[in-house]
Enzyme design. Structure first.
Site, mmCIF file in Angstrom:
data_model
loop_
_atom_site.group_PDB
_atom_site.id
_atom_site.type_symbol
_atom_site.label_atom_id
_atom_site.label_comp_id
_atom_site.label_asym_id
_atom_site.label_seq_id
_atom_site.Cartn_x
_atom_site.Cartn_y
_atom_site.Cartn_z
ATOM 1 N N CYS A 75 -8.636 4.208 -5.162
ATOM 2 C CA CYS A 75 -9.554 3.112 -5.396
ATOM 3 C C CYS A 75 -9.686 2.642 -6.605
ATOM 4 O O CYS A 75 -10.450 3.521 -6.927
ATOM 5 C CB CYS A 75 -10.923 3.145 -4.347
ATOM 6 S SG CYS A 75 -11.629 2.265 -4.361
ATOM 7 N N HIS A 161 0.805 -3.046 -2.286
ATOM 8 C CA HIS A 161 0.313 -4.334 -2.399
ATOM 9 C C HIS A 161 0.554 -4.808 -1.988
ATOM 10 O O HIS A 161 1.898 -5.318 -2.727
ATOM 11 C CB HIS A 161 -1.169 -4.672 -4.105
ATOM 12 C CG HIS A 161 -1.920 -3.970 -4.004
ATOM 13 N ND1 HIS A 161 -3.454 -4.136 -3.692
ATOM 14 C CD2 HIS A 161 -2.565 -2.861 -4.312
ATOM 15 C CE1 HIS A 161 -4.317 -3.507 -3.761
ATOM 16 N NE2 HIS A 161 -4.049 -2.736 -4.177
ATOM 17 N N GLU A 210 -8.444 -6.520 2.165
ATOM 18 C CA GLU A 210 -7.942 -4.981 2.615
ATOM 19 C C GLU A 210 -7.600 -4.594 3.484
ATOM 20 O O GLU A 210 -7.945 -4.477 4.693
ATOM 21 C CB GLU A 210 -8.796 -4.442 0.954
ATOM 22 C CG GLU A 210 -9.655 -4.869 -0.085
ATOM 23 C CD GLU A 210 -10.301 -3.943 -0.403
ATOM 24 O OE1 GLU A 210 -10.125 -2.555 0.029
ATOM 25 O OE2 GLU A 210 -11.716 -4.074 -1.374
ATOM 26 N N CYS A 219 -11.533 -6.155 -5.128
ATOM 27 C CA CYS A 219 -10.608 -4.584 -5.119
ATOM 28 C C CYS A 219 -9.625 -5.117 -6.369
ATOM 29 O O CYS A 219 -9.498 -5.351 -6.867
ATOM 30 C CB CYS A 219 -9.249 -5.234 -3.981
ATOM 31 S SG CYS A 219 -8.016 -4.145 -3.635
ATOM 32 N N GLY A 222 -5.771 -3.842 -6.456
ATOM 33 C CA GLY A 222 -5.315 -5.562 -6.001
ATOM 34 C C GLY A 222 -5.605 -6.300 -7.761
ATOM 35 O O GLY A 222 -4.427 -7.298 -7.533
HETATM 36 N N1 LIG Z 1 -8.248 -0.273 1.137
HETATM 37 C C1 LIG Z 1 -7.379 -0.048 -0.188
HETATM 38 C C2 LIG Z 1 -8.563 1.259 -0.742
HETATM 39 C C3 LIG Z 1 -9.780 0.678 -1.772
HETATM 40 C C4 LIG Z 1 -9.023 -0.105 -2.523
HETATM 41 C C5 LIG Z 1 -10.024 -0.978 -3.366
HETATM 42 N N2 LIG Z 1 -11.025 -0.832 -2.446
HETATM 43 C C6 LIG Z 1 -10.382 -0.902 -4.785
HETATM 44 O O1 LIG Z 1 -10.930 -0.899 -5.488
HETATM 45 O O2 LIG Z 1 -8.679 -0.408 -5.444
HETATM 46 C C7 LIG Z 1 -6.021 0.474 0.405
HETATM 47 O O3 LIG Z 1 -5.954 0.312 2.070
HETATM 48 O O4 LIG Z 1 -5.445 0.794 -0.247
#
Ligand SMILES: N[C@H](CCC[C@H](N)C(=O)O)C(=O)O
Length: 276
Positions: A75, A161, A210, A219, A222
């Site tokens: 994250c 991603h 997400e 994100c 992301g």
């Molecule tokens: N939802 C993402 C985890 C959080 C990523 C995001 N909040 C960031 O800042 O990278 C996943 O399931 O891979």
């Protein structure tokens, strides 16, 4: 049980952070879902569990749980908030920190101006590493959805991603396409779905639906995934300013096996306690 927490946000991606450095905190799926619930709990996109570690040369371990309760590998915005947390709460006097995550050790630095730079490691494009089921590795893939076939890039920043180019993020069909991409069968561990609008070779607008949390205001992984996808496509050049609905992230990547560097804000909002 009473659970003390710190509410934080990085570019509007918000977190409940738990200090489990002195004693382990074990939360069930259901308890994490309750804490993350914006009506019946505290409300957050992810819950971050900060733990101590005995791994040599590593300062902490931090675990990441999506709002649906699932534990995930990485994250980006959470990593920045993690640094702000351990420094502001006096858990370390360092400003450059190595932390263990489920996808490996990353290095983070709290800058003089309060922004945090994270070395996210190198992106991974081979389908098996994403994971993504494809005949062979390619820069883009045709992904059949219920009502249309879209073109996506696929990349792992430790977490999976899929990034698609759109003309305008504000009119992109994030609410309808996001869930279809997130649970597409070619992504066996599901996937984060990015919608990228190229403004110029050093700037994009980005929205992300997400995995496990729905659309967030930003994100971090992301933003890294979109930036490296654009560089691979030849439409972007490092550094890249990523405009998200919650703030601006800056991504640097020299290509190949070099690491992706992400810089952005991280703020403490309030401390609290919840009975769970
Ligand atoms: N939802 C993402 C985890 C959080 C990523 C995001 N909040 C960031 O800042 O990278 C996943 O399931 O891979």
């Amino acid at each position: 049980m009473k659970l003390r927490f710190t509410k934080m946000q990085g570019a509007g991606n918000d977190f409940v952070v738990i200090d489990a450095t002195r004693a382990p905190v074990n939360l069930s799926h259901a308890q994490i879902q309750h804490i993350a619930n914006r009506y019946f709990g505290v409300g957050c996109d992810q819950l971050l569990m900060v733990e101590s570690t005995t791994t040599p040369d590593v300062d902490f371990r931090y675990r990441i749980f999506n709002a649906d309760g699932g534990e995930v590998e990485q994250c980006g915005n959470g990593a920045r908030c993690f640094v702000r947390f351990v420094v502001d709460k006096g858990l370390t006097d360092k400003h450059e920190i190595k932390v263990e995550t489920a996808s490996g050790v990353i290095t983070l630095k709290l800058q003089e101006d309060g922004q945090v730079t994270v070395n996210m490691g190198a992106p991974r494009f081979t389908p098996a590493q994403i994971p993504f089921e494809a005949e062979q590795q390619a820069t883009t893939y045709e992904l059949p959805l219920a009502s249309e076939t879209i073109t996506v890039s696929a990349v792992s920043m430790g977490n999976p991603h899929a990034v698609m180019l759109v003309d305008n993020v504000h009119t992109a069909e994030v609410a309808s396409l996001g869930p279809q991409i997130e649970s597409h069968p070619q992504f066996p561990q599901r996937v984060n779905a990015g919608f990228m609008q190229v403004l110029n070779e050093h700037e994009i607008n980005l929205r992300v639906y997400e995995r496990g949390s729905g659309e967030t205001l930003a994100c971090g992984t992301g933003a890294c995934a979109a930036a490296v996808s654009g560089i691979q496509l030849g439409t972007l050049q490092s550094p890249i300013k990523v405009h998200t609905r919650g703030g601006i992230l800056t991504i640097q990547w020299a290509g190949g096996e070099s690491p992706v560097l992400m810089t952005g804000p991280a703020e403490i909002v309030f401390d609290g306690e919840i009975e769970i």
